[in-house]
Design a protein around this motif. Structure first.
Motif, PDB file in Angstrom:
ATOM      1  N   UNK A  16      55.309  38.138  46.985  1.00  0.00           N
ATOM      2  CA  UNK A  16      54.050  38.899  47.031  1.00  0.00           C
ATOM      3  C   UNK A  16      53.032  38.082  47.831  1.00  0.00           C
ATOM      4  N   UNK A  17      52.002  38.744  48.384  1.00  0.00           N
ATOM      5  CA  UNK A  17      50.904  37.966  48.971  1.00  0.00           C
ATOM      6  C   UNK A  17      50.306  37.075  47.881  1.00  0.00           C
ATOM      7  N   UNK A  18      49.746  35.959  48.270  1.00  0.00           N
ATOM      8  CA  UNK A  18      49.058  35.078  47.317  1.00  0.00           C
ATOM      9  C   UNK A  18      48.196  35.904  46.374  1.00  0.00           C
ATOM     10  N   UNK A  19      48.372  35.733  45.088  1.00  0.00           N
ATOM     11  CA  UNK A  19      47.614  36.530  44.128  1.00  0.00           C
ATOM     12  C   UNK A  19      46.415  35.733  43.623  1.00  0.00           C
ATOM     13  N   UNK A  20      45.233  36.060  44.094  1.00  0.00           N
ATOM     14  CA  UNK A  20      44.034  35.332  43.693  1.00  0.00           C
ATOM     15  C   UNK A  20      42.993  36.284  43.122  1.00  0.00           C
ATOM     16  N   UNK A  21      42.012  35.717  42.444  1.00  0.00           N
ATOM     17  CA  UNK A  21      41.053  36.529  41.694  1.00  0.00           C
ATOM     18  C   UNK A  21      39.615  36.028  41.879  1.00  0.00           C
ATOM     19  N   UNK A  22      38.646  36.926  41.874  1.00  0.00           N
ATOM     20  CA  UNK A  22      37.227  36.552  42.009  1.00  0.00           C
ATOM     21  C   UNK A  22      36.345  37.394  41.094  1.00  0.00           C
ATOM     22  N   UNK A  23      35.042  37.397  41.345  1.00  0.00           N
ATOM     23  CA  UNK A  23      34.127  38.155  40.494  1.00  0.00           C
ATOM     24  C   UNK A  23      33.209  39.009  41.355  1.00  0.00           C
ATOM     25  N   UNK A  24      32.500  39.932  40.733  1.00  0.00           N
ATOM     26  CA  UNK A  24      31.423  40.626  41.446  1.00  0.00           C
ATOM     27  C   UNK A  24      30.371  41.171  40.502  1.00  0.00           C
ATOM     28  N   UNK A  25      30.521  40.984  39.205  1.00  0.00           N
ATOM     29  CA  UNK A  25      29.503  41.419  38.243  1.00  0.00           C
ATOM     30  C   UNK A  25      29.324  42.930  38.197  1.00  0.00           C
TER      31      UNK A  25
ATOM     32  N   UNK B  30      38.625  20.545  54.436  1.00  0.00           N
ATOM     33  CA  UNK B  30      39.113  21.395  53.348  1.00  0.00           C
ATOM     34  C   UNK B  30      38.862  22.864  53.702  1.00  0.00           C
ATOM     35  N   UNK B  31      39.924  23.623  53.870  1.00  0.00           N
ATOM     36  CA  UNK B  31      39.819  25.054  54.186  1.00  0.00           C
ATOM     37  C   UNK B  31      40.832  25.800  53.337  1.00  0.00           C
ATOM     38  N   UNK B  32      40.612  27.070  53.096  1.00  0.00           N
ATOM     39  CA  UNK B  32      41.600  27.862  52.374  1.00  0.00           C
ATOM     40  C   UNK B  32      41.329  29.354  52.568  1.00  0.00           C
ATOM     41  N   UNK B  33      42.317  30.086  53.086  1.00  0.00           N
ATOM     42  CA  UNK B  33      42.157  31.536  53.263  1.00  0.00           C
ATOM     43  C   UNK B  33      41.963  32.252  51.930  1.00  0.00           C
ATOM     44  N   UNK B  34      42.215  31.550  50.814  1.00  0.00           N
ATOM     45  CA  UNK B  34      42.037  32.175  49.502  1.00  0.00           C
ATOM     46  C   UNK B  34      40.597  32.634  49.302  1.00  0.00           C
ATOM     47  N   UNK B  35      39.657  31.915  49.901  1.00  0.00           N
ATOM     48  CA  UNK B  35      38.242  32.307  49.728  1.00  0.00           C
ATOM     49  C   UNK B  35      37.996  33.727  50.231  1.00  0.00           C
ATOM     50  N   UNK B  36      38.534  34.034  51.401  1.00  0.00           N
ATOM     51  CA  UNK B  36      38.390  35.401  51.926  1.00  0.00           C
ATOM     52  C   UNK B  36      39.162  36.394  51.069  1.00  0.00           C
ATOM     53  N   UNK B  37      40.365  35.967  50.619  1.00  0.00           N
ATOM     54  CA  UNK B  37      41.217  36.904  49.891  1.00  0.00           C
ATOM     55  C   UNK B  37      40.619  37.276  48.529  1.00  0.00           C
ATOM     56  N   UNK B  38      40.034  36.304  47.851  1.00  0.00           N
ATOM     57  CA  UNK B  38      39.409  36.576  46.560  1.00  0.00           C
ATOM     58  C   UNK B  38      38.330  37.650  46.704  1.00  0.00           C
ATOM     59  N   UNK B  39      37.504  37.498  47.721  1.00  0.00           N
ATOM     60  CA  UNK B  39      36.441  38.503  47.916  1.00  0.00           C
ATOM     61  C   UNK B  39      37.028  39.857  48.312  1.00  0.00           C
ATOM     62  N   UNK B  40      38.109  39.842  49.086  1.00  0.00           N
ATOM     63  CA  UNK B  40      38.732  41.110  49.496  1.00  0.00           C
ATOM     64  C   UNK B  40      39.375  41.821  48.302  1.00  0.00           C
ATOM     65  N   UNK B  41      39.928  41.032  47.381  1.00  0.00           N
ATOM     66  CA  UNK B  41      40.450  41.614  46.131  1.00  0.00           C
ATOM     67  C   UNK B  41      39.319  42.314  45.373  1.00  0.00           C
ATOM     68  N   UNK B  42      38.173  41.655  45.379  1.00  0.00           N
ATOM     69  CA  UNK B  42      37.002  42.208  44.711  1.00  0.00           C
ATOM     70  C   UNK B  42      36.550  43.509  45.397  1.00  0.00           C
TER      71      UNK B  42
END
Lengths: 138, 138, 138, 138, 138, 138
Positions: A16-25, B30-42
């Motif tokens: 699967x694509x990297x599964x990551x999580x964030x917030x947005x309130x 220090x870089x990581x595409x996860x930052x963009x992906x987390x927001x895109x998940x949101x």
């Protein structure tokens, strides 16, 4: 978790694509302690570069950037604490408040020093929070 | 990389604290595409919540939040494109510019719609970028 | 365009209020490379003032401000690249991606130095972008 | 200024790169009323797009964006008023304070309406400020 | 105001929760000069800590923070000037424009120095504004 | 504290300029719960204006602004919790963590509703925090 199930979980995570999580309130339900950790890694790397340099302008820039990154660590942790965690989590993990308080204080301390010991303490506090976070997601 | 070394690498990654990367333009490295992906998940989750709701105030809030989160996706991608990637990477991955251009345009498109197809396209574009990113880190 | 039509265009521009353009991602259709150029001028002036000063506090302030202004240059250029330019523009100006990539990298480089040569390079890269921008508006 | 000198000035302006000015509070000495005007153009365009649309989500987005752009107009004008203008300018242009007060109030009014008359008033107030600004630069 | 009525007013203020006011440009009608004053107090304290320290890194941090806090003072004052005060207030307090202009200029000056005299001047200018503000609320 | 000393303290506070406190993480030692309360007052006023209006555009604007103001409340409270309060305060006020957690959660809840009961709860939670804060300053 057995080695087999850990392997299965890991292979699922890589096919699967990297599964990551964030917030947005909203709340959108997407959170991830990785956001705080990424910035904390940056804080540590900035300290290391500061310590390795003898260029005063570079050191000023490192200080400016560390100030910002520490603030971002604090922000991501505060959001997680207030928005993600619920009363039932607190019952299960009664040290939750202290963990977040100490971790955000460490992020403040990291503004005031270039001693990587402080950054390492911050990183391990974030890891302790992440462990609880992922435990609650199961 | 063989299946065995992939497994080893993955198990290392889980016994160690989560290994993630970010930026700071010092550069701290220090870089990581996860930052963009987390927001895109949101962004995607916000669209889904928008679509499932019939409360006009909630829909306004979802729109406000999606606007912000899309902007964050764009920002994280732009930083990665300009700050992390070097001329030698471009030679190896000649579609790099187009990938970032299309992905940031998708993040802009996601502001204008609640069609999750757009969010899914954005996520897969970020995954394509992440794949290149991690290939360059080996 | 002939000299006469250039003159006419210029006189039209002065009898009318200053005609300038920006962005808003609605999209409102208002864009202007001047936004990036104004900040880049500020970057150059800040370097010059830094170089002319022997006051360490002033130099710290110049470094803080240059850091911010360079970031604004990058932001305005990124917005122009992603939001204004379309596939048909890229066909007509195939070096578009490289121009923006190099210009935003120059804005990053300008954070790391007080050598005005870097600021001048940034300004000329923005001018090259502006030339293309205005060519597409005709 | 005669037509000839206006033409000369204009031709100078086109053979040279676009000459624009901004601020940074160092002070770097770079200012330009164009920054406020670009955002005000965007405010007007956003109103026009709002009025031409019947899509409620688009109207929400237009409202969000207009709110931000009006705030940017206010910010750029406030900076110009406080940072650029000096006591000697005030003596020469005694309505300076009122001009800025009314213009920033118009930017606030533009948040509360989609009547382009308000955006046009704002634009002409910014033009009046720009005229004074450029008179002081001679 | 007599001592007795001053005492009554003060006792009212302490039995009730602290009564404070802010802005939001809705407008919500909530404003308070305390917002500017709190940041100005911070500016002064930062100067004092800067002057008492011989640690170059601490001084850099103090400079970064003072820069931000001065900007916040300016912002809160600008908002009050444009959003709260009306034409009828200006008639009653004809020096209103000059007061705000000088106070915001002092906030800019405070970026350029660690001389607490400048911070004290800023504080007393904010107090003069606050006095007018509270007079208009009666 | 006796009535007499309260009166004396209050009179001192009025002969001196208003005595207020903020933060800057230097730390400058200036903090004040008023910053959170001012924004919370604005949240409540925005709800009231929302409820009294039948203009959909105004309601959208009220929602945008409430979203921002609630975020500011959270920010000011988080800063106070992490930066001002120390271990010895926690010992004296063992409900400190819960108070801040609930108050910041209330600020999040206030984004999701226009029910002033939620704003009133937020205000009283801030008042409870302020009471503790001022007790620790004695």
């Amino acid at each position: 978790m057995s080695i087999v199930s850990r392997l299965n979980a890991l292979l699922d995570a890589t096919t699967a694509p990297l599964s990551v999580y964030a917030h947005c309130d909203l709340p959108c339900g997407v959170y991830d302690p990785a956001q705080a950790r990424i910035e904390a890694q940056s804080v540590k790397a900035t300290m290391e570069k500061y310590n390795a340099s003898s260029d005063p302008d570079f050191k000023v820039r490192a200080t400016i950037i560390k100030e910002e990154r520490c603030e971002l660590v604090k922000h991501h942790l505060w959001v997680l604490w207030t928005d993600y965690f619920k009363v039932e989590h607190l019952k299960q993990f009664p040290n939750l408040h202290d963990l977040f308080w100490m971790a955000t204080k460490s992020a403040g301390d990291a503004k005031k020093t270039n001693d990587v010991v402080v950054a390492d303490r911050l990183l391990s506090e974030i890891d302790a929070i992440a462990e609880i976070f992922w435990a609650t997601k199961k």
